[in-house]
Design an enzyme around this catalytic site. Structure first.
Site, PDB file in Angstrom:
ATOM      1  N   GLU A 260      -9.798  -0.626  -1.543  1.00 60.93           N
ATOM      2  CA  GLU A 260      -9.443   0.770  -1.263  1.00 60.93           C
ATOM      3  C   GLU A 260      -9.568   1.620  -2.530  1.00 60.93           C
ATOM      4  O   GLU A 260      -9.949   2.793  -2.471  1.00 60.93           O
ATOM      5  CB  GLU A 260      -8.025   0.833  -0.660  1.00 60.93           C
TER       6      GLU A 260
ATOM      7  N   SER B  86      -6.236  -9.197   7.055  1.00 59.51           N
ATOM      8  CA  SER B  86      -5.650  -9.521   8.359  1.00 59.51           C
ATOM      9  C   SER B  86      -5.005 -10.899   8.416  1.00 59.51           C
ATOM     10  O   SER B  86      -5.085 -11.590   9.426  1.00 59.51           O
ATOM     11  CB  SER B  86      -6.699  -9.349   9.472  1.00 59.51           C
TER      12      SER B  86
ATOM     13  N   LYS C  43       0.856  -1.195   0.000  1.00 57.81           N
ATOM     14  CA  LYS C  43       0.000   0.000   0.000  1.00 57.81           C
ATOM     15  C   LYS C  43       0.895   1.250   0.000  1.00 57.81           C
ATOM     16  O   LYS C  43       1.975   1.215  -0.565  1.00 57.81           O
ATOM     17  CB  LYS C  43      -0.991  -0.055   1.160  1.00 57.81           C
TER      18      LYS C  43
ATOM     19  N   GLY D 285      -7.171  -4.777   7.408  1.00 60.10           N
ATOM     20  CA  GLY D 285      -6.561  -3.834   8.348  1.00 60.10           C
ATOM     21  C   GLY D 285      -7.278  -3.739   9.679  1.00 60.10           C
ATOM     22  O   GLY D 285      -7.015  -2.826  10.459  1.00 60.10           O
TER      23      GLY D 285
HETATM   24  P1  13P Z   1      -4.256  -6.356   5.753  1.00 60.47           P
HETATM   25  O1  13P Z   1      -3.435  -7.615   5.594  1.00 60.47           O
HETATM   26  O2  13P Z   1      -3.469  -5.224   6.344  1.00 60.47           O
HETATM   27  O3  13P Z   1      -5.550  -6.607   6.433  1.00 60.47           O
HETATM   28  O4  13P Z   1      -4.610  -5.853   4.264  1.00 60.47           O
HETATM   29  C1  13P Z   1      -5.128  -6.755   3.362  1.00 60.47           C
HETATM   30  C2  13P Z   1      -5.117  -6.148   2.019  1.00 60.47           C
HETATM   31  O5  13P Z   1      -5.866  -5.219   1.748  1.00 60.47           O
HETATM   32  C3  13P Z   1      -4.149  -6.643   1.040  1.00 60.47           C
HETATM   33  O6  13P Z   1      -4.415  -6.166  -0.226  1.00 60.47           O
END
Ligand code: 13P
Length: 254
Positions: free
Chosen positions: A101, A216, A12, A177
């Protein structure tokens, strides 16, 4: 049929040149030579770090992908955008499309996601198509309808044959997240559902399609997720920024 197992790190909008270098160095060392490894590791850094990460990965089996691309193929007046051809040029093999996102914060519609999927394939990249429902949608009993709409938008635009050169990632928005992972059973149910949507059009392509779980994923929960029949690896956000944790996830796929 044995499917390709992929462990993808989606960084990200995180990191710096120095932090990225330290992370890649540790991952290279920990991932080993790669030969015979049951899973492939793939890193998706921010655009600006792609050439540097590629250089640091020289000679290692760890692959490189991008987090997004322009929905327009070719070149032209699209200020701020990055094309699939450019991503290929700097060594990417894969690109994430339709991350929640992007859909939620940047207004990407199913049609835009389908255009990005096709632009990726036109450039010779393997798209990693993300789908997933929000908590409200899950609680409203809409999970299957949402997933079906998101998958079919791409199937209808690109045709089922395109799925032979793609990866799908199921990422429930409520698990991203939040530390709240889907249970292996919850994830398996949706993964099987996705495979079924594809199988209705082509059973062979569906059987060979790698479907990753994201949301997660941590070292502690990865193994239980990866043992499920239709879960072929993980798309990892936060835990991919810590080398030891990400390597634990990688080893859980073995
Ligand atoms: P997390 O592993 O931080 O929950 O994020 C998952 C994700 O959006 C991967 O593209």
């Amino acid at each position: 049929m044995t499917r390709k197992v992929l462990i993808v790190g989606n960084w990200k909008m995180n990191g710096s040149l120095a932090a990225s270098r330290a992370l890649v160095t540790a991952l290279r060392a920990g991932a080993g030579a790669g030969a015979g490894a049951p899973a492939t590791l793939l890193l998706c850094p921010p655009y600006v770090y792609l050439p540097a990460v590629r250089e640091w990965l020289q000679g290692s089996p760890v692959g490189l992908g991008a987090q997004d691309l322009c929905d327009k193929a070719g070149a032209g007046a699209f200020t701020g955008e990055v094309s699939g051809a450019m991503l290929r040029d700097v060594g990417c093999s894969h690109v994430i499309v339709g991350h929640s996102e992007r859909r939620a914060l940047y207004g990407e519609s199913d049609a835009v996601v389908a255009a990005k999927f096709q632009a990726a394939q036109q450039a010779g990249l393997v798209p990693i198509l993300c789908v997933g429902e929000t908590l409200e949608e899950r609680e409203g009993g809409q999970t299957r309808a949402v997933i079906e709409r998101q998958v079919k938008a791409v199937l209808d635009a690109a045709g089922v044959a395109a799925l032979a050169k793609a990866v799908v990632a199921y990422e429930p928005v409520w698990a991203i997240g939040t530390g709240r992972t889907a249970t292996p059973e919850q994830a398996q149910e949706v993964h099987a559902f996705i495979r079924g949507i594809v199988a209705a059009r082509d059973a062979t392509i569906a059987a060979g399609l790698s479907i990753l779980y994201g949301g997660s994923v941590k070292g502690a929960n990865a193994r239980n997720l990866f043992t499920m029949n239709d879960i072929d690896g993980g798309l990892v956000g936060g835990a991919s920024l810590a080398a030891a944790e990400f390597l634990e996830i990688f080893r859980a796929a073995g």
